[in-house]
Enzyme design. Structure first.
Site, PDB file in Angstrom:
ATOM      1  CG  ASP A 464      -2.308   0.552   0.891  1.00 25.58           C
ATOM      2  OD1 ASP A 464      -2.415   1.362  -0.044  1.00 25.58           O
ATOM      3  OD2 ASP A 464      -3.278   0.177   1.586  1.00 25.58           O
ATOM      4  CG  ASP A 530      -8.926   1.982  -0.885  1.00 26.20           C
ATOM      5  OD1 ASP A 530      -8.357   0.910  -1.128  1.00 26.20           O
ATOM      6  OD2 ASP A 530      -8.353   2.924  -0.301  1.00 26.20           O
TER       7      ASP A 530
END
Length: 752
Positions: A464, A530
């Site tokens: 990430d 997301d």
């Protein structure tokens, strides 16, 4: 005086021709990049070059302006120059002379006579040039790759005694005047790659990424095309900069009519200063040409699939536990999730954020890559061991480039936090950036990650990157460090993979904020967004596919109510959307009903049965005038099979949409088309006659009360219809209407 490099190079492959003019010692210029021109003689190419020489217009320079692959200011080109830089204000407008030309490693001899013609298929063309006055050497490398992508990069070397500061190094591909429209992408967190169109007018359309990462709002692919171009029609030229840091895409039309599309790395002030003998290599600029956006995309896909490191189509169905538990890590619930995931056919289990240090929320612990003894007193072994016993791979979340100030690493080494101006950068997501450009910092992060990979059976990293790089300087002098940070990230990924063969890495960056061909040389998929609300994902998968094939797109089945939008959707919409990518689940299966779990298992089984097609077929996106329908599919390379998706994403003003086309098949073959009814029948479905299936109306009221779609029964021995591919592509089949936010899938199989 030595003879100049004097040649034409013609590259032909996969229905494409690229013609390079490397004559009279000048930098290479592209005479043609587009549809295949067939076999050309030396006289043909000379005439092609002559046919493009500009007349001398009033009040222009008195020589025809020639726009090279690296545009040069000294020629009279007053658009964006390819090279920007100087030696404290000197040598800012170089004039390069070509010194050598190599095609596939063989040097083409210089000649004072007529230009030499070199014809090749996929090739590597390398042109070296120098400016002795400016003290610079330049190497331009151009390739025609598998799939028919054109890609180029520039390497600049300082041969002078003084330092040379590089401010800009961009390359440009010419596009013809018929390209009158531009298409690229915008976006934000949760809604990446939103298309935007505009006219291609005089001036520059410049898309700069200054976030230190690719960005949710990145142009991604900047297209120029004929008016009204779509997925299946119009000539389209697209470019992409394969770089994961600051970058530029641009399209420029000069007042004299030339048009170019190009790009390169965006360098911060003083970021690249070349001492004597030092070199700077810019990123690859990729170019794709096609008849319609699908062909442009297909060239990117075929190039990516040709790479030796490209993942196989047998991609494991994945569960990620983030939306199930967030930071609330404890062994028993996570074991229960593993059991339920394995029962529905999941093949990889990924533990997300919260397993390390003091990381119980967003505010602390980031950067301390050591298993938390408070949450995991026995380490991760009990979880990892059970996951692997169940036959699943184990994956783990890291954010190696980031840090909380409330962490052991930041307290011990505050100088490793990227900063400039004697201040701490504005926080984002309660975190700062670790400077991997500092060797000691890099080694610390690498060693902690290596220790985890050495101790546990980790086959997959979710990597990430949750904030932009603002004030991204290197302490103590504060000089900008984005360029070095990007290279260090690449190097770290390369080192981890070299030490652990078979390790897969997902590029996640607040979702889809690092989607580019630089990071994809090292990673095995991207997290598209997301937001896994299927309505949003229908659009984001559709447009992320303009660069990447489905097998590289992380695509998960969400929970019934989306955590990012609050919308609720049936499993049909969630699953039928997600299967057109690398399938996963992001849903707390502990809270799913027995019926939901059984239906989910059906979808996983369907995906596995058709995984080779879904993840290796040619992507087809269907132009349709009504925005309430999104239609697409994947077609096998040999045109033997296909799966099409017709997603209803809204109500439309007419009761029926009429016949729907199925493009991409072999026009000469015959195909059987049947509905693929997986799990619960989509709500509101009205089967047309050609299905060979009827509704059982006697059950409608009870079924609707129970939230179940109508029951369907075959009316003949075989369902569906058989037609030639030409008919399916040109005429199509009558729509089967469904309620909004539902999907109908069709299986297509050749019968002869």
């Amino acid at each position: 005086m030595t003879d100049p490099v004097n040649a034409y190079v013609v590259m032909r492959a996969e229905g494409l021709s690229v013609v390079l003019d490397v004559t009279a010692g000048r930098l290479p210029a592209i005479l043609h990049w587009g549809a295949d021109l067939g076999e050309l003689s030396g006289e043909d190419v000379a005439a092609l070059a002559l046919g493009g020489v500009q007349p001398i217009a009033i009040n222009n320079v008195d020589e025809p302006v020639r726009v090279a692959l690296l545009p040069e200011h000294h020629t009279g080109w007053v658009g964006r120059p390819g090279l920007g830089g100087s030696r404290s204000g000197r040598d800012w407008s170089p004039r390069f002379t070509t010194t050598s030309l190599c095609v596939d490693g063989s040097e083409v001899a210089a000649s004072a006579g007529p230009p030499v013609l070199v014809t090749t298929a996929t090739a590597v063309v390398e042109v070296a040039a120098t400016d002795a006055v400016a003290g610079l050497e330049l190497v331009l490398t151009t390739e025609l790759t598998a799939g028919g992508l054109l890609r180029s990069r520039a390497t600049l070397t300082n041969t002078g005694a003084d330092d040379y500061q590089v401010d800009d190094l961009v390359l440009a591909y010419p596009v013809p005047p018929v390209a009158s429209e531009l298409l690229d992408f915008a976006g934000r967190w949760g809604k990446e790659r939103s298309p935007q169109r505009r006219a291609f007018t005089v001036g520059a359309h410049v898309r700069e990424g200054r976030k230190g990462r690719t960005g949710a709002d990145a142009a991604t692919v900047l297209h120029a095309g004929t008016a009204g171009f779509g997925f299946g029609h119009g000539e389209v030229w697209g470019v992409h900069v394969g770089w994961s840091g600051n970058h530029t895409h641009y399209a420029e039309r000069s007042f004299t009519g030339e048009q170019v599309v190009g790009g390169g790395e965006l360098l911060l002030p003083g970021e690249v200063v070349l001492a004597a003998g030092e070199s700077y290599a810019g990123p690859w600029l990729y170019g794709s040409y096609g008849a319609g956006l699908d062909e442009v995309a297909r060239r990117f896909h075929r190039y990516l699939r040709s790479r030796p490191q490209h993942p196989s189509v047998d991609r494991p169905v994945t569960i990620n536990v983030w939306e199930a538990v967030y930071f609330d890590h404890s062994l028993e619930p996570l074991l229960e999730l593993a059991e339920k995931a394995a029962a529905v056919g999941v093949e990889r289990y990924v533990l997300d954020d919260g397993w390390f240090g003091s990381r119980r929320d967003d505010f602390s612990g980031l950067g301390d890559w050591v298993v938390s003894p408070d949450v995991w007193p026995d380490g991760l072994h009990p979880l990892v061991d059970r996951v692997t016993e169940l036959g699943m791979q184990f994956g783990l979340w890291f954010e190696p480039e980031m840090v909380n100030l409330d962490s052991d690493v930041a307290r011990a080494h505050p100088e490793w936090v990227m900063a400039t101006g004697g201040r701490t950068p504005v926080p984002s997501r309660h975190q700062q950036v670790l400077n991997l450009g500092i060797p000691e910092c890099y080694a610390h992060v690498r060693d902690q990650m290596m220790a985890m990979l050495d101790e546990y059976a980790i086959s997959y990293i979710k990597w990430d990157h949750n904030r932009d790089l603002v004030d991204a300087g290197t302490q103590p002098d504060g000089r900008p460090g984005v360029h070095a940070q990007t290279l260090a990230t690449y190097r770290l990924m390369d080192e981890l993979k070299a030490a652990h063969p078979g390790l897969e890495i997902e590029s996640c960056s607040s979702g889809g904020s690092r989607v580019d061909l630089g990071i994809l040389q090292r990673t095995d998929r991207v997290w598209v967004s997301d937001c896994i609300d299927p309505l949003e994902r229908q659009h984001m998968l559709r447009w992320t596919g303009q660069l990447l094939p489905p097998e590289l797109l992380g695509s998960h089945i969400a929970s019934g109510t989306s955590h990012t939008t609050g919308r609720s959707h049936d499993l049909n919409f969630r699953a039928a959307t997600a299967i057109f990518g690398h399938l996963g689940i992001e849903w707390d299966l502990r809270r799913a009903t027995g019926a939901e779990v059984a239906e989910l298992a059906e979808w996983v089984a369907f995906y596995k049965a058709h995984r080779d097609l879904l993840l290796a077929g040619d992507l087809v996106r269907i132009d349709f005038p009504d925005d309430s329908l999104l239609a697409s599919g994947v077609v096998a390379a040999d045109r033997s099979r296909a799966i099409y998706s017709f997603a209803s994403i809204g109500a439309h003003p007419s009761s029926l949409l009429g016949r729907l086309r199925l493009p991409g098949l072999d026009a000469r073959r015959r195909y059987r088309v049947t509905p693929a009814l997986v799990g619960r029948t989509p709500s509101g479905v009205q089967p047309p006659k050609w299905w060979g299936i009827e509704r059982d109306f006697s059950h409608d009221t009870a079924d609707l009360t129970a939230g179940v779609g109508p029951r369907l029964a075959a009316t003949g021995a075989e369902t569906g219809v058989v037609l030639p591919g030409s008919v399916l592509a040109s005429t199509g089949l009558m729509e089967a209407p469904v309620h909004p936010d539902h999907v109908l899938l069709y299986l297509v199989e050749a019968v002869d």
